[in-house]
Design an enzyme around this catalytic site. Structure first.
Site, PDB file in Angstrom:
ATOM      1  N   GLY A 311       1.047  -1.261   0.580  1.00 40.67           N
ATOM      2  CA  GLY A 311       0.485  -0.051   0.022  1.00 40.67           C
ATOM      3  C   GLY A 311       0.672   1.321   0.038  1.00 40.67           C
ATOM      4  CG  ASP A 312       0.655   4.003   2.476  1.00 40.45           C
ATOM      5  OD1 ASP A 312      -0.560   4.256   2.265  1.00 40.45           O
ATOM      6  OD2 ASP A 312       1.304   4.345   3.735  1.00 40.45           O
ATOM      7  CG  ASN A 313       5.516   6.007  -0.559  1.00 38.24           C
ATOM      8  OD1 ASN A 313       3.845   6.033   0.293  1.00 38.24           O
ATOM      9  ND2 ASN A 313       5.651   7.215  -1.501  1.00 38.24           N
ATOM     10  CD1 TRP A 314       0.153   1.061  -3.859  1.00 37.50           C
ATOM     11  CD2 TRP A 314       0.651  -1.716  -4.204  1.00 37.50           C
ATOM     12  NE1 TRP A 314      -0.615   0.174  -4.798  1.00 37.50           N
ATOM     13  CE2 TRP A 314      -0.612  -0.616  -4.755  1.00 37.50           C
ATOM     14  CE3 TRP A 314       0.994  -2.916  -5.077  1.00 37.50           C
ATOM     15  CZ2 TRP A 314      -1.542  -1.347  -5.725  1.00 37.50           C
ATOM     16  CZ3 TRP A 314      -0.013  -3.702  -5.855  1.00 37.50           C
ATOM     17  CH2 TRP A 314      -0.846  -3.134  -6.090  1.00 37.50           C
TER      18      TRP A 314
END
Lengths: 719, 719
Positions: A311-314
């Site tokens: 998630g997020d900066n994936w």
């Protein structure tokens, strides 16, 4: 046995209670959470200590000193109509100036694009200019009454996740974390040095939990500091002149800004992806994988494990992507919203273990006086468990403030039972694969890359336009089927895999999930027709194979025996509208079927089409024999226990394997059976919150009656 | 005053009673009907005696002797998938062999077409052959798993109208009337001779009622002798090698069979018409007009009137077509189903008079013991009357068996009052135009040619897919607006007519009524944008201006302030969903609005869009200011008294003429006012079957309260 495989968060000054709960739940892992830093004393208190690590944010000193290396994003203005010969467009109109700022550091005439959207032509760079002060693009000699947009490159001056938390929690003057770009030369060097330094300074943990790596999924706020655009799969904020130049070098052609902004749709995963966009994804995934590998190597050299939060900066590290395995990560952890999100994690190849973070998150929105957090926990566990039975994650865990959960003893007790049940399941399965009655291929434009991730916009959020299709995926996540996600390009290159019994195609017309223009590819359509005709099963949901061409809207309408009326064939009489009295697929249906958003104007093409459900002039479910094969049509299938059974029966029927259904099968649709032949065990689960009685069919089809308490799981030896 | 303008049917041995009813109803016209022939003695018994005449059927002796000159039609087989290298297609499969037979008289390799529908390529004529005995086309060397169709030319061996009556009424071994083709050399000569002969043999009538001329609208039956395909506007049964050769000569290029069968849609009026098809229509209309003129001239030379029945074999004589006026017909008669069909007749230019045949038809399905035929008569009269007030037909009439109606004295009495009321209306109007508050242009691909005829499939029949849009037309038919039907080509060639206040665009995406690809024509879209921006009003219903391009689905979405979500822009947050508390457009609404089939997934693009109705996540009605203009969106508008008011208000609002609404206006929505300034009279009608009280606003906006009995009309002098 009742120990391990569980991760819990801890809290400020909460070590004693943390150990108490760890003992109770059998947790062997402790993690930091949401801004709170692990105390040095934690070291050694659990087998596994996780520290969150941000690669590309949280170091504003560096970011401030290297502002030209901040991350970037492509933004498109809204459409502006030209009512005069000159048009002024305020490019930041509708954007949040604390999040993004136009990039004038790089040559705007190279990296920006003004487009006449009425003719789809790029405006000559000589004809426009940019006024930095007013942040306006001024276009001269416009064609009156045409619409124009400006695509501009911007710097991201605030990390979207921190921005979201900052604004939501009123963090006031807490500094805005600026994301820097691993692709830019100085920052690239810096992130590896920083990794070394951080490891030296944080000896307390033995697992680095990357949250995550370089590029955030697209999340853009508006001028009111509210979400304007969110795409959990979006690559828009991974761009930069450096990336685009490297792309040109690597792929041999240049991308246009339009290849990224895509008329303002920004390559939503609902768009049939262009070749350019697929190339760009490939290009970024390779770069990210290569560089993340270096970080992981550093962590490993330091004797620790490296874990990724999904998630997020994936962006660039999609776990089903081509380069993911090469990174060498030890584990992946992700949030479990239900069955599909569990399988999205548990099926990830190329890592040593997966971990599911279960709900509820220990936050005040659930843990407040008078509320019973067990409700959400039970719902989450029961929904995810059916998927867990098919393919378990290796660990489970929780997040948030442990001190909050600690105040709810009934909850602490319930989670103890969940942890024990999880370990029992995990041990009984013993790494073996459960019995599968069929193999299903979910066909769309994304295939393997977006395994268990179809129809998502923001991660696990409900949208009116998607729940009708998500139900198919959620149902499949816990079904006794093998499931593979295949793309149209797979079909074109390699045909339909040999072991597939049923192809499912579900989605709205024109989307990447239905397939749009892919169905006009002669190789693809003929391969699928041939495959069905020779005995394959097909299940189409919503607007399968839909694109108007050659006298059909559904390109597989001859196989499906149905098509959708767009008005053009109203002159043709539609005689076939008698619902069959009963049908194999709906044999367990007692109430009215929930088709979700359903479909209008679908009709049977001939008397041979079996009409299974027909209401108010619309065909909603049908089946049709096509050669030796069969194609089932369903107007929509939101997730429910009832619809899960309908989908299961549809697949067995489509595959002409009706007689193979009652193997490791429960006739009560609230119950499901998973049999692990190598473990010599099988389990029956009750997915409802009520007591259930069911006949359970064994591998030979012999049945036994059993009773299950609400939510109960029962294990038996295979005799 | 109470005499004339009414036509009645007569019956076998019914002259005395016919005269009795003629006297009662003030009828000055008597017609034959349904197979029954007028007796010689009828001559002189009424001012106007009508005889039905069929130009191209009813002479089987001629047809038998000239079978190669029978009418023809293009038919397409269904799609056949090739599962082997050779494909055999039974071309008559699904067709009614008593209606049509393959034409092998003309060269099949020239006039037939085998198409690979998967590649859209025509199959080489060397690769297929036809087995006359089995009626199969055999295609060699097919591409496996492609779909193929055969387009073949067929002879029509049974006139569709006679076939329908024959089958419906079980006429047993009564001969099948074979239609012959006026374009073929011998028959062309013959029809004029036959006309002369018929006039000589039928001195009893002074009006020839043509039913109708050369070509029947498309009506094809299936192998079960039931309707398979019906298109009231269809030209498929006007084709022949002779016509296609003449077309090539005249237009300078050849048509392909595909130009007629159109992927099996047969150029339904819902299809955006191709240039080829428009050329073909023009070509046939010219031929038909020229030849019908000769027939009309013969009738005139014989001292009689020529009248056309609008229906059956009317193809080529569309009354709003380019060549119609040149025919020189005296009158047109058509069936009145409601307001729109009345205006379709009464607005016809280029004839001396129009006649509306009202309902019920005197047939046993309505006139049976225990039923009250007044109900249908009242509904028909009240629905049509509001249109009559705007533009009356010159005559009314009835059809069927008068002896049946005669048995219902209450009905005879009610029709007497209708006839009197009609004559009163007609006389009071005195040929003057009523006051119009606005001028509205209905914009679609057909424009003037299909005036009042949008969205029709079979004449005046209900279809689930059309009633939502027909409501717009039906509402307009009785509204105090000037109404013009304009085409996209008109806009392209001449811009928006100067006197238009509001453009209405209503229809499903991609249809000729919404406009489909026409909206991608830069001249058209910019002309309309400019026109709205400079103060024009636009009302879009359903999917106006819909075609996916350049970042919009609705090409006018910036003007409308709304667009439709197809899935591609789900990532963009949709914040605007608060319905306004009240709005000018819905000021008279008390119940829930009926949007018919409505629309899903339409959303407001900005906070500036006025959301007038929003339900279950869908925007259903809105308005948006665009420059000095305004664009109203409505999801659908089936016909009702309530929706008529909504449409009226929408138009005034869109035109920024809200303050002009209460002129010759009734505030009770069951009532409508028509003012004839030149006649110095105005009428107030009650469109309901209940008593109504209303304020009536005069030309200065002064109001008076009046009461109206159910269905009443009240006339007043303008003071």
């Amino acid at each position: 046995m009742n120990k391990g495989r569980v991760t819990i968060p801890t809290d400020d000054n909460f070590i004693k209670e943390t150990m108490e709960i760890a003992e109770k739940w059998g947790a062997d892992g402790i993690r930091d959470c949401d801004g709170f830093k692990l105390p040095k004393e934690i070291k050694g208190l659990a087998e596994r200590i996780y520290s969150t690590y941000f690669v590309a944010r949280g170091d504003n000193k560096w970011a401030e000193a290297n502002k030209e290396e901040l991350q970037q994003t492509y933004l498109m203005t809204k459409h502006h109509v030209a009512s005069e010969d000159k048009l002024r467009i305020k490019i930041m109109d509708g954007y949040f100036s604390e999040q993004v700022q136009p990039d004038t550091y790089h040559d705007i005439k190279t990296w920006w694009e003004v487009i006449d959207r009425t003719t789809n032509k790029v405006v000559d760079i000589e004809l426009w200019s940019y006024d930095e002060k007013s942040q306006e693009v001024i276009i001269e000699k416009v064609d009156k009454w045409h619409e124009y947009t400006v695509t501009f490159l911007a710097y991201c001056i605030w990390d979207p996740t921190q921005m979201y938390n900052h604004i939501t929690n009123n963090w006031g003057d807490k500094p805005h974390e600026m994301p820097f770009d691993a692709r830019k030369p100085k920052s690239n060097k810096y992130i590896f040095e920083a990794m070394h330094r951080w490891l030296d300074e944080h000896p307390e943990s033995n697992i680095v939990r990357f949250t995550t790596f370089f590029y955030h999924f697209t999340l853009i706020f508006n001028d009111l500091a509210k979400e304007k655009f969110v795409d959990w799969f979006g690559y828009s904020s991974s761009v930069s002149p450096e990336a685009l130049e490297a792309f040109k070098e690597e792929k041999g052609y240049a991308l246009r800004p339009e290849d990224i902004v895509d008329e303002g749709y920004y390559n939503s995963s609902f768009r049939v992806p262009s070749r350019e966009y697929l190339d760009y994804i490939d290009f970024q995934q390779r770069f990210v994988a290569e560089n993340v590998k270096k970080l992981v190597d550093i962590v490993h050299e330091d004797g620790r494990e490296a874990m990724m939060f999904l998630g997020d900066n994936w962006i660039g590290t999609e776990p089903y992507g081509k380069y993911f395995s090469s990174i060498g990560l030890d584990g992946v952890v992700g949030s479990v919203g239900g069955g599909a999100t569990l399988r999205m994690i548990s099926d990830i190849p190329g890592v040593k273990y997966t971990e599911g973070r279960f709900l509820p998150y220990f936050f005040p929105d659930t843990f407040f006086e008078g509320n019973d957090p067990c409700m959400e926990a039970k719902e989450n566990w029961i929904t995810a468990r059916r998927a867990l039975m098919r393919k378990p994650v290796d660990r489970i865990g929780y997040g948030g403030y442990l001190s909050l959960a600690y105040k709810f003893p009934k909850f602490v007790e319930y989670i103890e039972s969940v942890c024990n049940e999880f370990r029992e399941i995990y041990d009984n399965i013993g790494g073996n694969k459960p019995y599968c009655g069929l193999k299903v291929g979910v066909l769309n434009c994304w295939g393997k890359l977006r395994t268990w991730q179809t129809h998502m916009v923001a991660h696990a959020l409900w949208y009116k336009q998607i729940y009708t299709y998500l139900g198919v995926i959620e149902s499949l996540s816990g079904m006794s089927f093998d499931v593979e996600f295949i793309s149209f390009d797979d079909i074109k290159d390699n045909g339909v895999p040999n072991d597939i019994d049923v192809i499912i195609n579900a989605g709205d017309a024109g989307t990447a999930f239905s397939g749009g223009e892919k169905w006009l590819d002669t190789e693809i359509i003929t391969t699928i027709r041939e495959w069905i005709y020779n005995g394959g099963g097909f299940v189409g949901v919503g607007e399968p194979s839909a694109v108007l061409y050659g006298g059909h809207f559904f390109q597989l309408s001859e196989a499906l025996g149905v098509d959708k009326e767009l008005g053009f064939s109203l002159s043709t009489d539609k005689y076939f509208n008698s619902e069959l009295d009963k049908h194999f697929i709906t044999a367990d249906v007692t109430d009215e079927i929930d088709f979700g958003e359903g479909q209008k104007n679908v009709y049977a093409k001939s008397k041979d089409t079996e009409i299974i459900c027909y209401k108010n002039g619309d065909l909603l479910m049908s089946s049709n024999d096509y050669g030796k094969g069969r194609a089932v049509y369903i107007a929509g299938l939101p997730y429910s226990i009832e619809n899960t059974r309908i989908l299961m029966r549809s697949c067995f029927y489509a595959a002409h394997k009706e007689d193979k259904m009652k193997i490791w099968y429960a006739d009560n649709l609230n119950c499901e059976v998973s049999a692990y032949l190598e473990s010599n065990k099988y389990a029956v689960i009750n997915n409802s919150h009520e007591k259930q009685v069911t006949f359970v069919y064994d591998g030979n089809g012999n049945k036994t009656k059993i009773e299950l308490q609400p939510g109960e799981i029962k294990w038996n030896k295979i005799s």
